[in-house]
Enzyme design. Sequence first.
Site, PDB file in Angstrom:
ATOM      1  CD  GLN A  93      25.081  44.479 -23.476  1.00 37.28           C
ATOM      2  OE1 GLN A  93      26.229  44.586 -23.885  1.00 37.28           O
ATOM      3  NE2 GLN A  93      24.361  45.521 -23.093  1.00 37.28           N
ATOM      4  CG  ASP A 209      12.755  31.024 -24.235  1.00 40.49           C
ATOM      5  OD1 ASP A 209      11.821  31.325 -25.016  1.00 40.49           O
ATOM      6  OD2 ASP A 209      13.776  31.712 -24.100  1.00 40.49           O
ATOM      7  CG  ASP A 401      18.022  58.775  -5.878  1.00 38.92           C
ATOM      8  OD1 ASP A 401      18.599  57.722  -5.542  1.00 38.92           O
ATOM      9  OD2 ASP A 401      17.805  59.086  -7.069  1.00 38.92           O
ATOM     10  CG  ASP A 435      19.756  48.741 -17.523  1.00 42.37           C
ATOM     11  OD1 ASP A 435      19.984  47.906 -16.624  1.00 42.37           O
ATOM     12  OD2 ASP A 435      20.592  49.599 -17.871  1.00 42.37           O
TER      13      ASP A 435
END
EC number: 2.7.11.1
Length: 544
Positions: A93, A209, A401, A435
């Site tokens: 992940q 990278d 919101d 996140d």
Amino acid sequence: MGNSCRGSFKDKIYEGNHSRPEENSKSTTTTVSSVHSPTTDQDFSKQNTNPALVIPVKEPIMRRNVDNQSYYVLGHKTPNIRDLYTLSRKLGQGQFGTTYLCTDIATGVDYACKSISKRKLISKEDVEDVRREIQIMHHLAGHKNIVTIKGAYEDPLYVHIVMELCAGGELFDRIIHRGHYSERKAAELTKIIVGVVEACHSLGVMHRDLKPENFLLVNKDDDFSLKAIDFGLSVFFKPGQIFKDVVGSPYYVAPEVLLKHYGPEADVWTAGVILYILLSGVPPFWAETQQGIFDAVLKGYIDFDTDPWPVISDSAKDLIRKMLCSSPSERLTAHEVLRHPWICENGVAPDRALDPAVLSRLKQFSAMNKLKKMALKVIAESLSEEEIAGLRAMFEAMDTDNSGAITFDELKAGLRRYGSTLKDTEIRDLMEAADVDNSGTIDYSEFIAATIHLNKLEREEHLVSAFQYFDKDGSGYITIDELQQSCIEHGMTDVFLEDIIKEVDQDNDGRIDYEEFVAMMQKGNAGVGRRTMKNSLNISMRDV
């Protein structure tokens, strides 16, 4: 372990737009301060006359309530991946998405599927990055040491990249498992890595990278099945083209990248860093902080005096010096590296086994951050409602919101209100880091876990609480058995427990006491090559 979905922000440095060469700047710009750098032997002043870097402002393309089905990242409609493949267990992940094991329904052959969340693609440059990654993988197809792309698919929520499965694990894990290896073996591995660099450069691609984590084995029993993965930061280049966006990972970044004036020579520097680590177990440029690492890179001093270097061959050290030459124009090209006597067929690299301490250092190098990450999670979970009341208020103020989740635009606006001067790329970096579930937004629990880096980590009562969590029997020490129990509770089964103890245990009694635990937690997070809330967010939390 299989193909991993490496985060595009977790393990990278970002200073500006990472996909734009110098000559492609747009007219709408914003100014960003240059990377701090000390005086170096190499004079780059002619190439860096401007005191600041001018970068384009990213034009957002994703908004809440926008129907993502109305546009295609790939530019065209594709077959439904689930009509062709069965997706099963998660392999890895990252910040943009997740990699799954997938099986070709027609043939039964296993592949890896990297699923990228379209909600993560918040600007046109993000979309272009994904397209370019796929283009480059197709462009490099056919090289025996580059992962093979099978195809790319898109649905309303994700872009899926199906590629060759590398089930043999990471390069470093293989070395550690072997228990010993020689200079000759290191030369063979370096030949493969530099061969990938040469192939990329010959096809007009700069990887940008390279690092051990981005090399996986197809077969754990075959070292020559090594494959380069993750071309998310790679770019096409033309001879003489200059790039100035700072990307990469701290230990491996070349000095000219930090000075924002570089080309493909930077990949050779990075390969030289990998070679140094292969032979010694530690990176050549080391410090407790990211800025300290950058300063060491720019200074360019290479340690060949401490163990194990006195017994490493002169030829190996000669190659490293020529790959880690601070002047890009004087550095060996990838082709020249492959012709060096230490690396070429029947070369001079001795077959004498390296010092076992090298393997120990490699294991310690990979273990430390896992414990620290687990400890941070424990601290986040231990905070009382009273302690996080201010953070809750900050979260609610940003969540304009009242959806229960903060979008990129809400985070950006909220940080501005709190006095932040971060660039859009840095704010995006923070969002991607926070996140955890890759939803494209930051929910309340993620926000709390991320912002404890700001105003909670150094609070002693929380360090005490975290220490007590690991110290199961209340003895005042964390033992290897207690550490193992904690790892199991957090689903961390691939941690080298002995090496965690050894790295943190300063008095060598085989246990971790509270002072040693605190020292570890307060030590610079040098193994993580991304910006964090703690070291990036330029706001005061005293009144929050």
